[in-house]
Design a protein around this motif. Sequence first.
Motif, PDB file in Angstrom:
ATOM      1  N   ALA A 196      45.110  20.535  37.844  1.00 17.54           N
ATOM      2  CA  ALA A 196      43.877  21.086  37.270  1.00 17.54           C
ATOM      3  C   ALA A 196      43.631  20.392  35.944  1.00 17.54           C
ATOM      4  N   THR A 197      42.398  20.288  35.548  1.00 23.23           N
ATOM      5  CA  THR A 197      42.048  19.697  34.260  1.00 23.23           C
ATOM      6  C   THR A 197      41.052  20.581  33.531  1.00 23.23           C
ATOM      7  N   ALA A 198      41.064  20.450  32.208  1.00 31.51           N
ATOM      8  CA  ALA A 198      40.081  21.121  31.361  1.00 31.51           C
ATOM      9  C   ALA A 198      39.719  20.135  30.248  1.00 31.51           C
ATOM     10  N   LYS A 199      38.583  20.380  29.625  1.00 30.28           N
ATOM     11  CA  LYS A 199      38.110  19.433  28.621  1.00 30.28           C
ATOM     12  C   LYS A 199      37.588  20.171  27.400  1.00 30.28           C
ATOM     13  N   ARG A 200      37.880  19.581  26.218  1.00 33.74           N
ATOM     14  CA  ARG A 200      37.297  20.075  24.977  1.00 33.74           C
ATOM     15  C   ARG A 200      36.576  18.912  24.305  1.00 33.74           C
ATOM     16  N   ASP A 201      35.325  19.129  23.936  1.00 31.77           N
ATOM     17  CA  ASP A 201      34.531  18.090  23.276  1.00 31.77           C
ATOM     18  C   ASP A 201      34.690  18.200  21.767  1.00 31.77           C
ATOM     19  N   VAL A 202      34.896  17.062  21.122  1.00 32.28           N
ATOM     20  CA  VAL A 202      35.075  17.014  19.679  1.00 32.28           C
ATOM     21  C   VAL A 202      33.995  16.117  19.085  1.00 32.28           C
ATOM     22  N   GLU A 203      33.167  16.712  18.230  1.00 34.85           N
ATOM     23  CA  GLU A 203      32.117  15.948  17.558  1.00 34.85           C
ATOM     24  C   GLU A 203      32.551  15.635  16.130  1.00 34.85           C
ATOM     25  N   ILE A 204      32.365  14.392  15.742  1.00 40.24           N
ATOM     26  CA  ILE A 204      32.705  13.976  14.380  1.00 40.24           C
ATOM     27  C   ILE A 204      31.466  14.112  13.512  1.00 40.24           C
TER      28      ILE A 204
END
Length: 505
Positions: A196-204
Amino acid sequence: MLFKILLLVAAIIIAAALVVLHIKQKITKKSMLIGVGTVLSLAVIVAVVFTVFMETTVTVKGDKELTLNVFETYTEAGYKASNGLQDVSEKVTVNGDVDVTKVGEYKIEYVYKKGNKEYKAYRTIKVVDTVAPVITLTGEKAVTVSKIELFKDAGFSATDNYNGDITANVKTTTNKISDTKYEVIYTATDTSGNSATAKRDVEIKDVVPPVINLKSYKTLYVIENNAYSEPGYTATDDADGDITANVKVTGSVNTAVRGTYNITYTVSDKWGNTATLTRQVVVCSKDDAAFNRICLTFDDGPSNDVTVQILNTLKANDVKATFFICNYDASQIPILKRMINEGHAIGIHGYSHDYAKIYKTDDAFMENINKLRDKLYNDTGYYTTLMRFPGGGSNTVSKSPNGANNKGAMTRLTKRVQQEGWQYFDWNVSSGDAEPGGATADEIYRNVTNGLGRKRTNIVLMHDISSKKTTAASLQRIIDYAKQAGYSFTAIDKDTPGCHHPINN
């Protein structure tokens, strides 16, 4: 099986005989073919009939190979055993079991025993895990930070229907999408290979303003016509680091004119976030500074270590203080003389500090302070009229049944000491260094600086016995703060306003 073989051999022999007869022209070819076909057909029919009605067999009902998901219920489909035309299923023994809570391959054996011979059938069950784990992200799935190095993962967890908690197996990968976008990929795999995979988006994006820290204090006091010197400042930004060099300082101080002046410090980071901080500088007269007065007082000494450390700090800062002493030995007379020579005041705390003894009677108390005053005078030539009650003028130990049990003692003694020429002083700022468990240097510093008040004489209670090393350690910071905040220091003298607690006995 033997019967089938014999039947087949007999049929072959008969067919061969018919062929021979045809060869010898005993029968026609047609008759031969009919005979051979008939014999073989009868043999087949007899074999089939025997197989169906006479042979011993064990068979499984349903699928011989079965696949179940882990934790799925296994239901036995059944079996059948025949001994010729007889159903002997009830005599079948079933060996093996299926554990649906464990992934694996299981074989069930069905056995019918006839004499010394066993007839068997088998069923194979595969228990498998096909369900992927579940990854749960703590916090937001999209976050903003000033730079990727400042990203701190809020956390995650991973659970699997078969393996349970597999958080420790999660692997994270940070991928750069662009200069201002990253993604953090979380991957979890169970022991069956399901992933399984999950994702977190990181904005600079830097949305955090810089932080300006002023050296010294936000409010400073300068005596009229004395020079004002900027103590300094620093500025840091979470993305840009040290940006002290970018700080712009506006405002000025005219020490020739009394008043309050504002010095403003402003700095911006590369993203345009701005921070501003203001310091107030108060230009005051010498009389104003003297009015904000501090009398540092130290009880229970002298000691050979802490008292000496305190005297060293006071001397280095040209600060005068007051020492309310208890009984001492000959080795400490030089310490007392040093106090006198360096301009400090000495008051009497008591020859003894034993509450039960000194407050037992009013006369016992007076003897306790007079005895130490006489000893001090004989040893140093210093005569004092200053004193402080052990426990303070508001103490209740003087009336405690476990103490002196002298009711009304403080009401009488506070009057008597003054009638006999003494000046007693309590305190209006406590350092807290006598609290149970003691206090750290930082705690003492905060207690004193938070307790100071303007336009009054601040009498600060501290102690200088050997166990109060944190008191000595806090003293320099207290002096620095007070001087920069516009306070002046003085020892207690006959003109110092009295500081008296409410009487509780």
